[in-house]
Design an enzyme around this catalytic site. Structure first.
Site, PDB file in Angstrom:
ATOM      1  N   GLU A 126       0.258   4.981 -35.075  1.00 55.66           N
ATOM      2  CA  GLU A 126       0.746   3.707 -34.549  1.00 55.66           C
ATOM      3  C   GLU A 126       1.291   2.889 -35.719  1.00 55.66           C
ATOM      4  OE1 GLU A 126      -0.793  -0.125 -31.942  1.00 55.66           O
ATOM      5  OE2 GLU A 126      -2.142   0.789 -33.423  1.00 55.66           O
TER       6      GLU A 126
ATOM      7  N   ASP B  38      -4.812   4.989 -34.580  1.00 53.95           N
ATOM      8  CA  ASP B  38      -4.681   3.554 -34.341  1.00 53.95           C
ATOM      9  C   ASP B  38      -4.395   2.810 -35.652  1.00 53.95           C
ATOM     10  OD1 ASP B  38      -5.180   1.205 -32.509  1.00 53.95           O
ATOM     11  OD2 ASP B  38      -6.738   0.827 -33.995  1.00 53.95           O
TER      12      ASP B  38
END
Length: 612
Positions: free
Chosen positions: A353, A324
Site C-alpha cells: 500500500e 499495509d
C-alpha cells in the site's frame, strides 16, 4: 512424606512450565533456503539461564536485551532433518528445564509457490463484515470486545467459516484470489473488527476462528484454483500487543520518548531537500496513538517480522501478501524484509500500500524502479497499488462534458505515465477498497457508471481488485465513518431478509450489478490477452475512450462512452488497433459487431469486443 514429595513435584512442574511463556516462532521447517533461525523465548527472568542446544545443532549466537524476560537464540538449521531438538535451560550447571523445538517437513515445492499475478482477479473482504459462518465464536474469553451488529464501528461476527461457506459464490462470480484484511488477534477494547492493531501475530483472532481454520481456508481455496493473500502489517502493532506491554528493548518501538504521531508525509522518504526532523516524524511517528510504531532499524525487530511472515506463508500455504502502510516503514528496513521473503519464495508476490497521488512517487517503491534507482534505492517490492487510477475513477464518470483535463482524458493520462513503472503488469488496479468511498455511493447506484468503471478496471493492464459487495451495488458513505463503507454483506447472517449470495435472494438491482460483473469476470478469467497483453490507447474524443489489448494471438477492443449521448465512431481512426479485423464479438451483449466503417455505441455504456 509421599504427600510432601508429590506437592514438591507439582510445584516444581508448575515452575518449569512457567519459565517459558512464549516460544516464537513456535516451530520451523527443515530445508529452508535461509539456514539461519532466531528463536525468541519469553518468560519471567528467563535470561538468567545458560542455554545449551542439542549438540547436532550449531548455535551462532545468544542475545539478551535489557529486559531479562527475553532471550534470542540463533541457530543454523542447514542440513538438519525434521524432528525435535532439545534446548536445555541451565542454572549453576544443572538443567532447570528443557524445551523440545520441532523442525517440520516442508510441502513439496514450497519454495517455488506461485503468487498472484495479472491473470488473477483479487476480491477484498473485511472478514468481520462478510459472513458469520460460526456464531459460536462471536465472542471469546481471551479477547475483550463482544459482538454488536447495531454498532457500525464494532464487531459484527463475520469469520473464516463464513468465507469458506461462500467460496463457491466467489468462484462462480469469477474471483481467483482473496485478500482479507488482517485476521491476526486484535485485542483493542473498541474498533477491533478491522484487526490492524494486532496483539498477537502468531494467532488468528479467535473471533474469526483458529490457526487451523485459516489453514483450512487456504486449502479450500486451492481446491478451487483460488489464491489466498494475507494482509500483513510491518509498520505497527496494537497497544494491546503482549510484547508492547513488556518491551524486549526500549528501541523495539520508535519513541520520542513515548508517543508522537506520524506527519503522514511519505514524500519525506525521498525528498532530496528534506529536513531530518520531518523525515523522522513520518517514519518513526505512530500511525495513531493506539498503534505503536515498530523500529525496523533494530535487527531483532526486523528478524522477528521476517520470520513471522515466512512462518505464515509456510504454515498456511499462502499465495501472497498485501502490506499495509508500506511507505511509512523505514525504507531500508522494509526493503530488507521484502527481499528476505522474495529470496525464500522467488515466485511469490507482495503488493504494498503506497497511497500517494503521483505516479513517480508510487513507482519509487516498486522493485527495480527507475525512479528509485536515482537514489540507489531498491525496495524489492514486486507490486504497488495504482492510486492515481483510483483517484480518476472516483470522478470521471460524473464529468460528462469533456474538457482539456476532465472526463476520460484522466484515464488516458494515467496510462501515459506507465513508463515510470518497472513492471506495469504487476500493478494493482481498483475502484475502491476498505479505506475509500464506495464507488456505488459516489455514483449513487448508477449502474451505467459502475459498468464503465468496472470495465476499465477489468480490461486495462495490471491486477484487478474488487471490494466485497461492489458486485451487488453495495453502498457506504466515507463521511459517515469507516463503519459505513464496511457494511455487512446481505445474507451473511442468519435472519438476513436479503441474501445476495444467491440469485434467488438478490433483488433486481443487485442482480443487474452481479450479472454484469460475473459476465466480464468470467470472460477475463481465461483471456491471456487481458492478463499480459500490450495496451494501445487513443486520445478520447467526445468523452469516448478507446483502447486495445493485444498479443500475437488475440486482440480485444474496449470502448468506454462516458458521453450521455450515443456516439458513432469512424473506425478509420482506429486502423492501427483493428489491425485489419473487420468484425468481432461484443462480450457484454453476446452479439457480433461489424467493424468495417463505423461503430455506434449507446450513451454511458461500455463495449468489449473480441476481434475475429
Amino acid at each position: 512424606m509421599k504427600l510432601k514429595l508429590f506437592l514438591f513435584l507439582m510445584l516444581w512442574g508448575s515452575l518449569v512450565q512457567a519459565q517459558i511463556q512464549k516460544t516464537e516462532p513456535p516451530f520451523w521447517w527443515s530445508g529452508m533456503n535461509n539456514p539461519e533461525l532466531q528463536i525468541m523465548f519469553y518468560g519471567k527472568n528467563i535470561a538468567q539461564y545458560d542455554i545449551v542446544v542439542d549438540k547436532s545443532v550449531t548455535v551462532t549466537g545468544i542475545i539478551k536485551t535489557e529486559n531479562p524476560n527475553y532471550v534470542f537464540v540463533n541457530l543454523k538449521t542447514e542440513g538438519l532433518p525434521t524432528g525435535d531438538y532439545k534446548i536445555d535451560f541451565k542454572r549453576n550447571g544443572k538443567i532447570a528445564f528443557s524445551h523440545n523445538y520441532e523442525l517440520k517437513d516442508r510441502r513439496e515445492n514450497s519454495a517455488l509457490r506461485k503468487g498472484f499475478d495479472a491473470s488473477d482477479v483479487m476480491y477484498l473482504i473485511m472478514p468481520d463484515r462478510f459472513a458469520n459462518g460460526d456464531p459460536g465464536n462471536d465472542a471469546h474469553p481471551s479477547v475483550t470486545e463482544k459482538p454488536n451488529r447495531e454498532y457500525p464501528g464494532g464487531r459484527h461476527g463475520g469469520d473464516i467459516q463464513g468465507i469458506i461457506d461462500n467460496l463457491d459464490y466467489l468462484n462462480d462470480l469469477g474471483v481467483t484470489a482473496i485478500w482479507n484484511t488482517p485476521m491476526l488477534e486484535d485485542n483493542d477494547p473498541r474498533y477491533s473488527y478491522h484487526t490492524y492493531a494486532q496483539s498477537d501475530v502468531y494467532r488468528i483472532d479467535p473471533r474469526y476462528g483458529t490457526n487451523e481454520d485459516y489453514k483450512r481456508l487456504a486449502a479450500e481455496m486451492h481446491k478451487r484454483d483460488m489464491k489466498l493473500v494475507m494482509d500483513y502489517v510491518t509498520n505497527h502493532w496494537g497497544a494491546e500487543h503482549w510484547m508492547i506491554k513488556d518491551l524486549p528493548a526500549y528501541d523495539w518501538i520508535n519513541q520520542f520518548p513515548g508517543y508522537e504521531n506520524s506527519n503522514y508525509r511519505m514524500t519525506t522518504q525521498y525528498d532530496p531537500n528534506v529536513a531530518q526532523r520531518d523525515l523522522m516524524y513520518c517514519v518513526d511517528g505512530w500511525f495513531v496513538k493506539s498503534m505503536p510504531d515498530l523500529n525496523q532499524r533494530n535487527p531483532l525487530v526486523l528478524n522477528y517480522l521476517t520470520q513471522n511472515a515466512i512462518w505464515w506463508i509456510e504454515y498456511a500455504d499462502l499465495d501472497g501478501f498485501r502490506v499495509d502502510t508500506y511507505s511509512y516503514n523505514d525504507k531500508e528496513g522494509i526493503a530488507k524484509w521484502t527481499k528476505s521473503i522474495m529470496d525464500e519464495y522467488p515466485n511469490f508476490n507482495i503488493v504494498g500500500e503506497v497511497w500517494m497521488h503521483d505516479q513517480a512517487q508510487i513507482s519509487y517503491w516498486q522493485k527495480d524502479s527507475p525512479i528509485g534507482a536515482i537514489q540507489s534505492f531498491n525496495s524489492y517490492l514486486p507490486s504497488v497499488m495504482d492510486f492515481t487510477l483510483h483517484n480518476a475513477l472516483m470522478v470521471i464518470f460524473d464529468e460528462e462534458l469533456a474538457t482539456w483535463d476532465k472526463g476520460m482524458i484522466k484515464a488516458y493520462e494515467n496510462f501515459v505515465n506507465d513508463f515510470l513503472y518497472a513492471d506495469i503488469d504487476n500493478i494493482l488496479v481498483f475502484a475502491g477498497n476498505h479505506d475509500t468511498g464506495r464507488i456505488n455511493e459516489i455514483y449513487d447506484n448508477d449502474l451505467n457508471k459502475y459498468q464503465l468503471a468496472i470495465t476499465l478496471v477489468l480490461t486495462t493492464r495490471g491486477i484487478p481488485q474488487l471490494y466485497y459487495g461492489d458486485e451487488i451495488g453495495m453502498r457506504g458513505e466515507k463521511d459517515k465513518g469507516d463503519g459505513d463503507i464496511r457494511r455487512d454483506f446481505p445474507g451473511g447472517w442468519e435472519g438476513d431478509t436479503n441474501n445476495a449470495f444467491s440469485s434467488a435472494g438478490r433483488d433486481e438491482l443487485q442482480e443487474s450489478y452481479h450479472s454484469f460483473t460475473k459476465t466480464l469476470l468470467n470472460y477475463r478469467k481465461n483471456k491471456e490477452v487481458l492478463h499480459f497483453g500490450k495496451l494501445l490507447q487513443y486520445l478520447p474524443e467526445d468523452n469516448v475512450y478507446v483502447y486495445f489489448r493485444y498479443n500475437d494471438k488475440d486482440r480485444v477492443m474496449v470502448v468506454l462512452n462516458n458521453n450521455p449521448e450515443a456516439q458513432e465512431l469512424d473506425l478509420r481512426r482506429y486502423a492501427e488497433g483493428l489491425n485489419g479485423f473487420k468484425g468481432g464479438k461484443e462480450i457484454l451483449s453476446n452479439r457480433q459487431i461489424d467493424l468495417k466503417s463505423t461503430l455506434k455505441i449507446e450513451g454511458k455504456s461500455p463495449m468489449v469486443i473480441e476481434l475475429n
